[in-house]
Design an enzyme around this catalytic site. Sequence first.
Site, PDB file in Angstrom:
ATOM      1  N   ASP A 367       0.856  -1.194   0.000  1.00 24.83           N
ATOM      2  CA  ASP A 367       0.000   0.000   0.000  1.00 24.83           C
ATOM      3  C   ASP A 367       0.888   1.239   0.000  1.00 24.83           C
ATOM      4  O   ASP A 367       0.814   2.075   0.894  1.00 24.83           O
ATOM      5  CB  ASP A 367      -0.931  -0.032   1.221  1.00 24.83           C
ATOM      6  CG  ASP A 367      -1.922   1.131   1.222  1.00 24.83           C
ATOM      7  OD1 ASP A 367      -2.060   1.789   0.182  1.00 24.83           O
ATOM      8  OD2 ASP A 367      -2.526   1.386   2.274  1.00 24.83           O
ATOM      9  N   PHE A 368       1.747   1.335  -1.019  1.00 27.32           N
ATOM     10  CA  PHE A 368       2.647   2.480  -1.126  1.00 27.32           C
ATOM     11  C   PHE A 368       1.866   3.680  -1.657  1.00 27.32           C
ATOM     12  O   PHE A 368       1.247   3.616  -2.724  1.00 27.32           O
ATOM     13  CB  PHE A 368       3.807   2.157  -2.076  1.00 27.32           C
ATOM     14  CG  PHE A 368       4.867   1.266  -1.485  1.00 27.32           C
ATOM     15  CD1 PHE A 368       4.643   0.563  -0.310  1.00 27.32           C
ATOM     16  CD2 PHE A 368       6.096   1.131  -2.100  1.00 27.32           C
ATOM     17  CE1 PHE A 368       5.619  -0.265   0.233  1.00 27.32           C
ATOM     18  CE2 PHE A 368       7.088   0.315  -1.567  1.00 27.32           C
ATOM     19  CZ  PHE A 368       6.846  -0.397  -0.398  1.00 27.32           C
ATOM     20  N   GLU A 369       1.917   4.759  -0.924  1.00 25.16           N
ATOM     21  CA  GLU A 369       1.208   5.971  -1.299  1.00 25.16           C
ATOM     22  C   GLU A 369       2.186   7.142  -1.294  1.00 25.16           C
ATOM     23  O   GLU A 369       3.402   6.957  -1.167  1.00 25.16           O
ATOM     24  CB  GLU A 369       0.034   6.214  -0.335  1.00 25.16           C
ATOM     25  CG  GLU A 369      -0.980   5.063  -0.318  1.00 25.16           C
ATOM     26  CD  GLU A 369      -2.134   5.301   0.639  1.00 25.16           C
ATOM     27  OE1 GLU A 369      -2.373   6.462   1.026  1.00 25.16           O
ATOM     28  OE2 GLU A 369      -2.806   4.316   1.018  1.00 25.16           O
ATOM     29  N   GLY A 370       1.641   8.334  -1.447  1.00 31.74           N
ATOM     30  CA  GLY A 370       2.480   9.527  -1.367  1.00 31.74           C
ATOM     31  C   GLY A 370       3.609   9.517  -2.376  1.00 31.74           C
ATOM     32  O   GLY A 370       3.415   9.383  -3.582  1.00 31.74           O
ATOM     33  N   HIS A 371       4.842   9.615  -1.877  1.00 31.22           N
ATOM     34  CA  HIS A 371       6.021   9.705  -2.739  1.00 31.22           C
ATOM     35  C   HIS A 371       6.887   8.444  -2.680  1.00 31.22           C
ATOM     36  O   HIS A 371       8.068   8.501  -3.006  1.00 31.22           O
ATOM     37  CB  HIS A 371       6.850  10.934  -2.359  1.00 31.22           C
ATOM     38  CG  HIS A 371       6.167  12.230  -2.690  1.00 31.22           C
ATOM     39  ND1 HIS A 371       6.340  12.876  -3.886  1.00 31.22           N
ATOM     40  CD2 HIS A 371       5.279  12.977  -1.978  1.00 31.22           C
ATOM     41  CE1 HIS A 371       5.603  13.981  -3.898  1.00 31.22           C
ATOM     42  NE2 HIS A 371       4.955  14.060  -2.761  1.00 31.22           N
TER      43      HIS A 371
END
Length: 583
Positions: A367-371
């Site tokens: 669940d990699f989000e953002g940057h």
Amino acid sequence: MKKTIAAVAALVLVLTAAQPANAANILTNPGFEAGNLSGWTCSGGSVTTNPVRSGSYALAGAATASDHAKCTQTVTVVPNTTYTVSAWVRGNPVYLGITNGPSTWTAATAYTQLTLSFTSAAGQTSAQLYLHGWYGAGTYHADDVVLDGPGGTNPETPATPGNPSVTATTASSISLSWPAVSGATGYRVYEGSTVRATVSGTSATISGLGACESHTYTVAAYNSVGESARSAAVTGTTSGCQQADLPRHAMIGYLHASFANGSGYIRMADVPAAWDVINLAFGEPTSVTSGDIRFTLCPAAECPNVESEADFIAAIRAKQAQGKKVLISIGGANGQVQLTSTAARDRFVQSVSAIIDRYGLDGLDIDFEGHSLYLNAGDTDFRNPTTPVIVNLIQALRTLKSRYGSRFILTMAPETFFVQVGYQFYGGAGGGDNRTGSYLPVIHALRDALTVLHVQDYNSGPVMGLDNQYHNMGAADFHIAMTDMVKAGFTVANTGQTFPGLRADQIAFGVPAAVSAGNGYNPPAVVQQALNCLARNQNCGGYTLRGGTSPAIRGLMTWSINWDRFFGFEFQNSHEPFLNALP
């Protein structure tokens, strides 16, 4: 009586001989009644309403000292055939002719008919008729032009083939078929810009493929003149896929295991049996680039009812005994993970393995989000990425899958920005946010190991679908269009490459469990309308599924189990029986 019959017969023969076989004026816009010069190519020409010989319009050729106002028209003809040509003209002088053939002319102050004939040569398939005046002689006029005789047919490129379909698959091949195209000599099967097969019939088998690989193909017809446009794309997947031990249609939910987030803590033992996959939220890095992932249960100060670690592990075992799967989810909104080095990659593998082993988990959710993910400038081929954070993540996930084997469950929960927005914008191509579409190389590289992709259909701006229309959160069409993109595959921005679709059993979509869980909450009826469209091709609201019907769609993901309980388990109670009733 005999004399009368003979005379009539002779008259019939004379009349028949005088009528050219298949005679017809094969010129386009011969009397200029279109009100323009369509069909003609003219220098110094225009249409006029006065003077005309018949109808409403005629040609006016304005000859000057440097231009004799030539007008031409090229038509297809039959070889070895005699044609008659005529035109009504006025001017001093006016010429009528056939390029590289006979011509005639006149000087007249009133409309006068010019006529000639010509015979096409052996092998001749076109002829050019022309009209023109003379240099400095002023404007001439022409009307009712005729080129009389049978029209020929120039060879043309074939029409575009109809939609191809996958007819069979093995662990190393995909077989296709498509409708026949009139005038085609053969067909070429393309994967991207590469020709994978050239055949004379309407079917082909692409061999030498790997097990559990998805490939997207288009078909073009060709003949001696050229090649048609390519057909619509079709995606096929070879057999030999590792099958996860999941229900055909699964309920997937995130459990706030390391924090409460205002919705309250739920002990693992108290998670209802409706949930088939439980993602523990979250494992987070000690620093953004360390790759060192840690997971701890929610502190008692924040979650007074938190169980002991021993009870937590025991409850996981009990869930697994019921056939449930428990995964560690890495990242989340606050857990930025950038594997910028091979050292971070290796530490990621070690630390995630330690969590999986400690708690006896069934797999991993990304669940990699953002940057966390982005693409360096110039990294434009999702099939061969070069950006370290992408390359190192792919290698780490492959290592983990290899370590734990075929029963290891790998899921991903990207936002639409990182997947479907790649249809319009791809980060490495420059000119915008370098994160757009950055999950695509990861999904593609791991497609043989990926169990479920459940894109977050929430907290999203408008996204263009395969119908080239923008879709917004709040209606069923958003879930339909976004999920269809993942199933059908799509071209990746301006890279010239196509992201192949996933199998239906690898696809779910994510929605908030309640109004407080995230932007984009939909009532159960809206979510179920989308599922009915995707799984049954019913109630699609005018949207056409490019990826076809998906009765094997894996199910629904939600953020979160905790928020669902907070709002009385509306999500669980509405959607579990609905999913169980899907085909």
